[in-house]
Write a protein that holds these residues in place. Sequence first.
Motif, mmCIF file in Angstrom:
data_model
loop_
_atom_site.group_PDB
_atom_site.id
_atom_site.type_symbol
_atom_site.label_atom_id
_atom_site.label_comp_id
_atom_site.label_asym_id
_atom_site.label_seq_id
_atom_site.Cartn_x
_atom_site.Cartn_y
_atom_site.Cartn_z
ATOM 1 N N SER A 188 0.856 -1.192 0.000
ATOM 2 C CA SER A 188 0.000 0.000 0.000
ATOM 3 C C SER A 188 0.893 1.243 0.000
ATOM 4 C CB SER A 188 -0.880 0.015 1.251
ATOM 5 O OG SER A 188 -1.373 1.321 1.515
ATOM 6 N N ILE A 189 0.430 2.308 -0.678
ATOM 7 C CA ILE A 189 1.171 3.580 -0.651
ATOM 8 C C ILE A 189 0.316 4.663 0.012
ATOM 9 C CG2 ILE A 189 2.574 2.988 -2.661
ATOM 10 C CD1 ILE A 189 0.793 4.915 -4.292
ATOM 11 N N LYS A 190 -0.460 4.268 0.989
ATOM 12 C CA LYS A 190 -1.470 5.129 1.615
ATOM 13 C C LYS A 190 -0.930 6.491 2.058
ATOM 14 C CE LYS A 190 -4.908 5.049 5.361
ATOM 15 N NZ LYS A 190 -6.059 5.329 4.490
ATOM 16 N N LYS A 191 0.268 6.544 2.613
ATOM 17 C CA LYS A 191 0.784 7.796 3.173
ATOM 18 C C LYS A 191 1.763 8.517 2.241
ATOM 19 C CE LYS A 191 1.742 7.716 7.646
ATOM 20 N NZ LYS A 191 2.246 7.244 8.959
ATOM 21 N N GLU A 192 1.919 7.988 1.036
ATOM 22 C CA GLU A 192 2.807 8.648 0.088
ATOM 23 C C GLU A 192 2.133 9.880 -0.515
ATOM 24 O OE1 GLU A 192 5.944 7.894 -0.695
ATOM 25 O OE2 GLU A 192 6.046 6.115 0.577
ATOM 26 N N GLY A 193 2.955 10.853 -0.904
ATOM 27 C CA GLY A 193 2.427 12.053 -1.548
ATOM 28 C C GLY A 193 2.355 11.934 -3.052
ATOM 29 N N TYR A 194 2.898 10.860 -3.602
ATOM 30 C CA TYR A 194 2.971 10.690 -5.047
ATOM 31 C C TYR A 194 2.666 9.231 -5.416
ATOM 32 C CZ TYR A 194 6.523 14.374 -4.066
ATOM 33 O OH TYR A 194 7.226 15.460 -3.604
ATOM 34 N N GLN A 195 2.290 9.028 -6.683
ATOM 35 C CA GLN A 195 2.251 7.696 -7.289
ATOM 36 C C GLN A 195 3.327 7.674 -8.374
ATOM 37 O OE1 GLN A 195 -1.672 5.664 -7.751
ATOM 38 N NE2 GLN A 195 -2.482 7.753 -7.785
ATOM 39 N N LEU A 196 4.361 6.879 -8.163
ATOM 40 C CA LEU A 196 5.566 6.994 -8.975
ATOM 41 C C LEU A 196 5.885 5.743 -9.783
ATOM 42 C CD1 LEU A 196 7.779 8.910 -6.384
ATOM 43 C CD2 LEU A 196 6.484 9.855 -8.297
ATOM 44 N N GLY A 197 4.849 5.011 -10.160
ATOM 45 C CA GLY A 197 5.092 3.872 -11.034
ATOM 46 C C GLY A 197 5.618 2.648 -10.320
ATOM 47 N N GLN A 198 5.263 2.499 -9.040
ATOM 48 C CA GLN A 198 5.746 1.341 -8.290
ATOM 49 C C GLN A 198 5.324 0.028 -8.953
ATOM 50 O OE1 GLN A 198 4.242 4.048 -6.942
ATOM 51 N NE2 GLN A 198 5.208 4.645 -5.006
ATOM 52 N N LEU A 199 4.081 -0.018 -9.422
ATOM 53 C CA LEU A 199 3.599 -1.234 -10.074
ATOM 54 C C LEU A 199 4.346 -1.481 -11.380
ATOM 55 C CD1 LEU A 199 1.674 -3.627 -10.456
ATOM 56 C CD2 LEU A 199 0.011 -2.016 -11.436
ATOM 57 N N ALA A 200 4.477 -0.455 -12.214
ATOM 58 C CA ALA A 200 5.155 -0.613 -13.492
ATOM 59 C C ALA A 200 6.602 -1.054 -13.295
ATOM 60 C CB ALA A 200 5.105 0.695 -14.283
#
Length: 525
Positions: free
Chosen positions: A190-202
């Motif tokens: 989970s990236i619940k507390k992150e400020g960005y979505q940076l392509g972790q899945l990709a």
Amino acid sequence: MLMKVIKSSEICSLIKDGDMVFYPGITLGGFAEESVIEIEKSFLATGHPRDLTVYWQSGVGNRGDRGFAHMAYEGLLKRGVGGHLKGCGPAVERLAGENKAEIYNFPQGVMATMPRYIAAKKPGVITKVGLGTMMDPRQGGGAMNQKARDAEDLVEIINIHGEEWLLYKLPKIDVTIIRGTYADEKGNISIKKEGYQLGQLALAEAAKACGGIVICQVEKIISSGAIPPKEVKVPGIMVDYVYVAKPEYHWQTAQTVYNPVYAGEYKVPLDSIPLEKLSPRKVIARRAAMELSPYSVVNLGVGIPEAVSSVATEENVLHLLTLTTEAGGIGGVPANKHDFGCCWNADATLEMADQFDFYDGGGLDFGCLGALQIDEKGNVNSSMLNGGGIGVGGFMNVAGGSKKIVFTTIFCGGMEARLGDGKLEITREGDIKKFTNALEQISFNGELAIKDKKEVMFVTERAVFELTEAGVELKEVAPGISIEEDILDQMDFMPIIKDVKLMPAGIFNEKWGGLAEVMERKMKG
């Protein structure tokens, strides 16, 4: 393979000499900082791992000694390919400048989208972003030092249906080290507390497509099933190793440990956001803001452009605009300095790669960007200063995808001025000329912009210019300024001069209050 919980000190046993490692991150957001600290410790103690090739998305660090700065050692880094250099700190800039590793700079949009092309086993990132600039192989192909220029060409020109395109080559990933907030016992992230979505899945998919491994830094491991399925950013089947980071190495950005507003947990009154103080920077931001049109979709670059959002907030016109950040923020007010890329009160936070697709497709009405040097053809350098690599970040994607572009800069670096009474007085002239034909690199091609029918302006504290088919034309000067002494004598080329008007006197005062009127006039046509 089932996910295995490890200590961060075990990371170096998973990375072999010569491996290719891909990191997400912007400032310290989304960046697994504890991993690079462990790599640094191991290299200094044993000399291993060494000769790594490392790709990173943006400026990763605090422009000082944190983040990617821990990787900046000769021998540790063989090749570095990143979306920005200066944001990674002086150690990375020195490594490039002293020719101690092969250092390349690619547009942030290329770096953001690259993992999904690797994951799908595509031939490369094919785009027009960078044509006619320092990314073009005819102008260096993104190489930022001689060692890179002497090494492999990482960008090619290809022809499709009679048109030129750039193909950015894809690396084979051995290791990717991503970051999340929580991992459950099955390795779901989970990236619940992150400020960005940076392509972790990709990135996880890309590593798997290459036969590589995925390591994830988290702040806590929780029980299986505790993360709702739609909140799982990376499924556990794609994660090989997880470690729990020390809190001091898991900051949300380079200056904020954790701000729930950046994570989208709640919103705050915008009058609580600090406003820009009066300075030449604020004057430039005010004049640039006058070029905004109601209901525009806007991107504001780093530096002076950041102040435009503060001006729009102070002038009560924010509701007429949609501000965006290249890191994925839509709406609200972009944060500045080392929180860059996050947003106060965002309406949405997209994947960074999706945001760049939107930009590259022409989704921006208005882009405001910084400039280091400008020549008589309207070419701009924003990527190299005094021979040192800075990097472009999202600059090329924003410039390429905006219908109207306003470049902002102090007219002469090092100047000092007195503001007030509706005018500008230069009290000490700067010694760094920005309007020169001796560009160190071309980061923006003015001639191609004219062919693409883009509106291009250059705004400074003392003058406003417009790019025309004939060249750079002087359109406005500040009250109190001599065209001959304060402008022409401080330029290395003669601009086109026809009908020169005065910049609005109000923008030089402590209080302005004129932007709403400008926007209202535009709404009325």
